[in-house]
Design an enzyme around this catalytic site. Sequence first.
Site, short mmCIF file in Angstrom:
data_model
loop_
_atom_site.label_atom_id
_atom_site.label_comp_id
_atom_site.label_asym_id
_atom_site.label_seq_id
_atom_site.Cartn_x
_atom_site.Cartn_y
_atom_site.Cartn_z
N THR A 47 -5.03 -70.56 -36.22
CA THR A 47 -5.88 -71.19 -37.24
C THR A 47 -7.14 -71.78 -36.63
O THR A 47 -8.17 -71.85 -37.29
CB THR A 47 -5.07 -72.28 -37.98
OG1 THR A 47 -3.87 -71.68 -38.51
CG2 THR A 47 -5.86 -72.88 -39.12
N TYR A 135 6.12 -69.22 -29.99
CA TYR A 135 5.45 -68.93 -31.27
C TYR A 135 5.70 -67.48 -31.63
O TYR A 135 5.13 -66.57 -31.04
CB TYR A 135 3.96 -69.23 -31.11
CG TYR A 135 3.09 -68.96 -32.33
CD1 TYR A 135 3.61 -68.79 -33.60
CD2 TYR A 135 1.70 -68.88 -32.18
CE1 TYR A 135 2.80 -68.55 -34.69
CE2 TYR A 135 0.87 -68.64 -33.28
CZ TYR A 135 1.42 -68.48 -34.52
OH TYR A 135 0.61 -68.23 -35.61
N LYS A 163 8.38 -71.91 -33.09
CA LYS A 163 7.66 -71.79 -34.37
C LYS A 163 7.84 -70.36 -34.84
O LYS A 163 7.43 -69.42 -34.15
CB LYS A 163 6.18 -72.11 -34.19
CG LYS A 163 5.34 -71.81 -35.44
CD LYS A 163 3.85 -71.94 -35.15
CE LYS A 163 3.02 -71.49 -36.35
NZ LYS A 163 1.56 -71.56 -36.08
N VAL A 205 4.80 -75.95 -38.92
CA VAL A 205 3.46 -75.92 -38.33
C VAL A 205 2.57 -75.33 -39.42
O VAL A 205 2.65 -74.15 -39.73
CB VAL A 205 3.41 -75.09 -37.04
CG1 VAL A 205 2.00 -75.13 -36.45
CG2 VAL A 205 4.42 -75.61 -36.03
#
EC number: 4.3.3.7
Length: 294
Positions: A47, A135, A163, A205
């Site tokens: 992001t 992740y 995540k 998240v």
Amino acid sequence: MNNIFKGLITAIITPFRDNKLDLNALEKILEYQINAEVNAVVIAGSTGEGSSLSFEEYKLLLQTAKDIVNKRIPVISGCSSNNTACAIELAAESTKIGVDGFMISPPSYLKPTQGGIYKHFEAIHEASNLPIMLYSVPSRTGVDFTDETILKLSKLSRILALKDAGIDLERPLRIKSVINKELNLLCGNDDLSLAFNAQGGVGCVSVASNITPKLCKELQEKWHNNDVKGALGIHQRLLPLYKALFVESNPIPVKYAMYYLGFCTNEIRLPLTEATDTTKKQIEEIITSLSIKV
């Protein structure tokens, strides 16, 4: 080692002005998050357009974020790279700056085997001394951890969380059934976060929490305080926003939303381009309907 990977963690956008980091805007964004009492922030992740930053920009962004936050909440740096040596360098520089942990995805494009993925993370782990959140984001990387690789990686002492931005909602239950240590599982998809928590997750998240951190934090708190009805009510209210933030590639819609709220410019780096007029209108209508105050 304290596990910082839990609750609501905001994946922060990176603001630009005239193709340079807009550090004044970054301060406004981070103070907005801290005032909402989010549990932590991720800097230079997906992001945050981390892969579009130069190494010097990466260092400046992290240092500025760390200085602004000033130990009020944990700062997590995105240290993903398809080059293991580069990922180690990102982690080393992050450590010098004083971040609290790393978020790292498997190498993209190269399509490593599970053995290669393990060795990549083992090398980063051995070269650093901070906690790591794995992740999983196969839509971006083209590869993913198998359950067996997650189990193997969880035995490394500083790998403390995962995540998961996939769509396999059985995975948390499978992982919890075979891993003995505390491995915190967090959802990487706002729209699936409650369902993920129901399978053993401990937080999210979030992209949406850039825009409305207080509501996103309240949702997580209600869930973990067993107020399922209250959490579902917030989730249903935010669902149109969750969906709108992914009608184009993240972070295109959220960058426009933050511009619309007055935090930053709408600049985004190529090869990403700004939101279409249709997306802009959709974002504006949803923000208006939510009565977001900043």
